[in-house]
Write an enzyme that holds these catalytic residues in place. Structure first.
Site, mmCIF file in Angstrom:
data_model
loop_
_atom_site.group_PDB
_atom_site.id
_atom_site.type_symbol
_atom_site.label_atom_id
_atom_site.label_comp_id
_atom_site.label_asym_id
_atom_site.label_seq_id
_atom_site.Cartn_x
_atom_site.Cartn_y
_atom_site.Cartn_z
ATOM 1 N N LYS A 189 0.840 -1.189 0.000
ATOM 2 C CA LYS A 189 0.000 0.000 0.000
ATOM 3 C C LYS A 189 0.882 1.248 0.000
ATOM 4 O O LYS A 189 2.042 1.124 0.385
ATOM 5 C CB LYS A 189 -0.938 0.018 1.206
ATOM 6 C CG LYS A 189 -0.209 0.200 2.543
ATOM 7 C CD LYS A 189 -1.113 0.698 3.606
ATOM 8 C CE LYS A 189 -1.061 2.188 3.784
ATOM 9 N NZ LYS A 189 0.068 2.706 4.567
ATOM 10 N N HIS A 243 -1.556 -4.529 5.680
ATOM 11 C CA HIS A 243 -1.065 -5.420 6.743
ATOM 12 C C HIS A 243 -2.063 -5.548 7.898
ATOM 13 O O HIS A 243 -1.975 -6.467 8.704
ATOM 14 C CB HIS A 243 0.335 -5.004 7.219
ATOM 15 C CG HIS A 243 0.362 -3.839 8.151
ATOM 16 N ND1 HIS A 243 0.284 -2.540 7.731
ATOM 17 C CD2 HIS A 243 0.474 -3.782 9.500
ATOM 18 C CE1 HIS A 243 0.339 -1.728 8.779
ATOM 19 N NE2 HIS A 243 0.459 -2.457 9.871
ATOM 20 N N HIS A 279 -6.400 0.885 6.058
ATOM 21 C CA HIS A 279 -6.517 0.150 7.333
ATOM 22 C C HIS A 279 -7.878 0.371 8.014
ATOM 23 O O HIS A 279 -8.556 -0.569 8.422
ATOM 24 C CB HIS A 279 -5.429 0.579 8.318
ATOM 25 C CG HIS A 279 -4.038 0.431 7.802
ATOM 26 N ND1 HIS A 279 -3.686 -0.479 6.845
ATOM 27 C CD2 HIS A 279 -2.883 1.088 8.122
ATOM 28 C CE1 HIS A 279 -2.379 -0.391 6.595
ATOM 29 N NE2 HIS A 279 -1.879 0.557 7.353
ATOM 30 N N LYS A 307 -1.138 11.133 14.271
ATOM 31 C CA LYS A 307 0.218 10.955 14.812
ATOM 32 C C LYS A 307 0.371 11.936 15.974
ATOM 33 O O LYS A 307 -0.319 12.962 16.036
ATOM 34 C CB LYS A 307 1.264 11.297 13.746
ATOM 35 C CG LYS A 307 1.112 10.492 12.451
ATOM 36 C CD LYS A 307 2.110 9.381 12.373
ATOM 37 C CE LYS A 307 2.011 8.595 11.097
ATOM 38 N NZ LYS A 307 2.227 7.168 11.274
HETATM 39 C C1 BG6 Z 1 1.317 2.029 8.018
HETATM 40 C C2 BG6 Z 1 1.403 3.539 7.921
HETATM 41 O O1 BG6 Z 1 0.644 1.490 6.914
HETATM 42 O O2 BG6 Z 1 0.609 1.683 9.196
HETATM 43 C C3 BG6 Z 1 2.058 4.120 9.143
HETATM 44 O O3 BG6 Z 1 2.141 3.885 6.757
HETATM 45 C C4 BG6 Z 1 1.354 3.657 10.391
HETATM 46 O O4 BG6 Z 1 2.075 5.535 9.087
HETATM 47 C C5 BG6 Z 1 1.224 2.134 10.384
HETATM 48 O O5 BG6 Z 1 2.131 4.055 11.505
HETATM 49 C C6 BG6 Z 1 0.382 1.633 11.537
HETATM 50 O O6 BG6 Z 1 0.512 0.235 11.587
HETATM 51 P P1 BG6 Z 1 0.588 -0.555 12.951
HETATM 52 O O7 BG6 Z 1 0.628 -1.982 12.560
HETATM 53 O O8 BG6 Z 1 1.830 -0.096 13.645
HETATM 54 O O9 BG6 Z 1 -0.644 -0.165 13.691
#
Ligand code: BG6
Length: 472
Positions: free
Chosen positions: A146, A176, A238, A324
């Site tokens: 992605k 993911h 996500h 963030k």
């Molecule tokens: C990623 C983003 O896809 O997902 C990041 O690019 C983000 O910015 C991350 O921090 C969050 O993933 P996880 O698994 O740490 O919650």
């Protein structure tokens, strides 16, 4: 669930090619995942790294070792040596057909390689075309990171190019989040239990909130983030995936193809967002990050009000929020139920904070809680909100990348996103990608700009995840 995406009989990939092997993603995620696969004894094919730099194999091995060390500790020397022995390297420009010729030589007898594009999205097209031209796509798979496109038009174009070279069932679009246990549990919890379905609709659900909060900034990824922003980085993918699992109809049969169908319908039913459905924020200090423009208006926080115009969800507001540099790092879903029809007790809902709800904690731990009111001892009919709390602690689970890489190599597309779903999700955010207010600034360590509170005010307030185990 069966991995029945309708694909042809699955042959395991006999090589893994990692484009972008010297990049950030490979360093942080892919090498540790490969090491974990080696430890489980499920990685037994050559791993060919490809990147622009001229690197010796010894240098690549060192990078791999450093990455694994940084991610944890090296606790299985044999697995490490095994992984290092599988590594190969091809250095060259992705525009140069010679790079793909060299890759072909390096792949030798491998007939079903899986090509993993762990590279900036701008390079996807060149690499896909290069693979096609070199004859490296026949009977092969492609795994695409992605963001898949940066708007509806570019996602369509990328799908068109990918599909001109690979078949849909050979394209593995990574999100993911779909490889996370807590997220798979949403699907399981919804459809393995019978008590939920009667209340899981517009008659009983007042609103749904999803929060994905991070207490850190862009961590050196300023350049990437400038091209993405929160909406593209985590919401369109996500968070929408989480919403789709919560909102979807029961799959029509036991198989992941049915799940894909139902999820796609949710995206198709989402009302395209308008500019007053979104609040964008930027943490103070973001503009000083490496790779960030001085006058940047890129959002590091985004809150949305969303509607799913389906029979089940008509009129129920969905609030999504991510950012963030917020107060904590946690992801959580709160499904708030409507109050009882009559207010028989003074402290019954709709008093704010008194409604029954279902809470899915997705990270850092995985849990499901059901909040109900219980009478306090005494003459008065007053009570307190208590949670029935299920903590899911299952150590030793596969990390998302480990799971997704091995699934893709086995040809199992269950946990990947499908072409129609990706495009439908872009269609929802497309109207606000360019048409929006300037980002409001917010102080690190809080919950984003105050305007986000106004967005939800008509339906209550944001539920801020707290990390103590049993608290609300
Ligand atoms: C990623 C983003 O896809 O997902 C990041 O690019 C983000 O910015 C991350 O921090 C969050 O993933 P996880 O698994 O740490 O919650």
């Amino acid at each position: 669930m069966n991995p029945d995406m309708g694909h042809s009989p699955t042959t395991s990939s006999d090589a893994l090619v990692v484009f972008g092997v010297t990049g950030d993603l490979a360093h942080k995620m892919i090498f540790p995942a490969l090491y974990a696969m080696a430890k489980r004894g499920v990685l037994n094919v050559p791993v060919v790294g490809v990147a622009g730099s001229k690197l010796s194999l010894a240098q690549l091995r060192k990078r791999a070792k450093d990455s694994i060390k940084q991610a944890g500790k090296i606790d299985d020397r044999d697995a490490l040596e095994h992984l290092l022995s599988l590594l190969r390297y091809v250095g060259g420009d992705y525009n140069d057909p010679g790079t793909f010729e060299e890759l072909k030589q390096t792949l030798g007898d491998a007939k079903h390689p899986a090509h993993y594009l762990a590279i900036p999205p701008a390079l996807f097209t060149n690499v896909i075309k290069g693979l096609g031209a070199a004859g490296l796509a026949d009977q092969a798979r492609v795994i695409v990171e992605k963001p898949f496109g940066r708007d509806l038009a570019s996602a369509r174009e990328l799908n068109r190019i990918a599909l001109s070279v690979f078949k849909e069932d050979s394209i593995f679009r990574i999100d993911h989040y779909l490889g996370k246990e807590a997220i798979m549990n949403i699907l399981y919890f919804r459809f393995a239990n019978s008590f939920l379905e009667p209340i899981w609709n517009r008659d009983h659900v007042a609103s749904v909130q999803i929060t994905l909060a991070e207490d850190f900034g862009v961590k050196g990824r300023g350049k990437f983030y400038e091209s993405a922003g929160c909406l593209r980085d985590v919401i369109q993918n996500h968070m929408f995936q989480i919403a789709a699992l919560l909102a979807m109809e029961p799959p029509a049969y036991q198989g992941y193809g049915a799940v894909h169908n139902e999820k796609a319908k949710v995206f198709q039913a989402m009302r395209p967002l308008q500019s007053d459905d979104v609040v964008r924020g930027q943490y103070t200090g973001y503009r000083k990050e490496l790779g960030v423009a001085k006058g940047s208006d890129v959002e590091t926080f985004c809150a949305l009000r969303l509607f799913i115009d389906s029979w089940r969800w008509q009129g129920v507001p969905w609030y999504l929020r991510s950012g963030k540099c917020l107060a904590t790092s946690a992801a959580e879903v709160l499904v708030e139920l409507k109050p009882p029809p009559q207010r028989l007790f003074d402290d019954s809902a709709p008093t704010e904070g008194h409604a029954n709800y279902l809470r899915f904690r997705l990270s850092p731990n995985s849990a499901v809680a059901l909040a109900a009111r219980v009478k306090r001892a005494g003459k008065e009919f007053v009570g307190d909100q208590h949670e029935l709390y299920l903590l899911e602690e299952q150590p030793g689970v596969e990390t998302p990348y480990e799971r997704l890489l091995s699934d893709a190599m086995a040809g199992d597309g269950a946990l990947f996103t499908r072409e129609d779903a990706v495009e439908a999700a872009w269609a929802v955010v497309d109207p606000i990608l360019e048409t929006h207010h300037r980002a409001y600034s917010y102080k690190p360590g809080g919950w984003g700009p105050k305007q986000a509170d106004a967005l939800i005010a008509a339906d209550g307030s944001w539920h801020n995840p707290v990390l103590a185990k049993t608290s609300k």
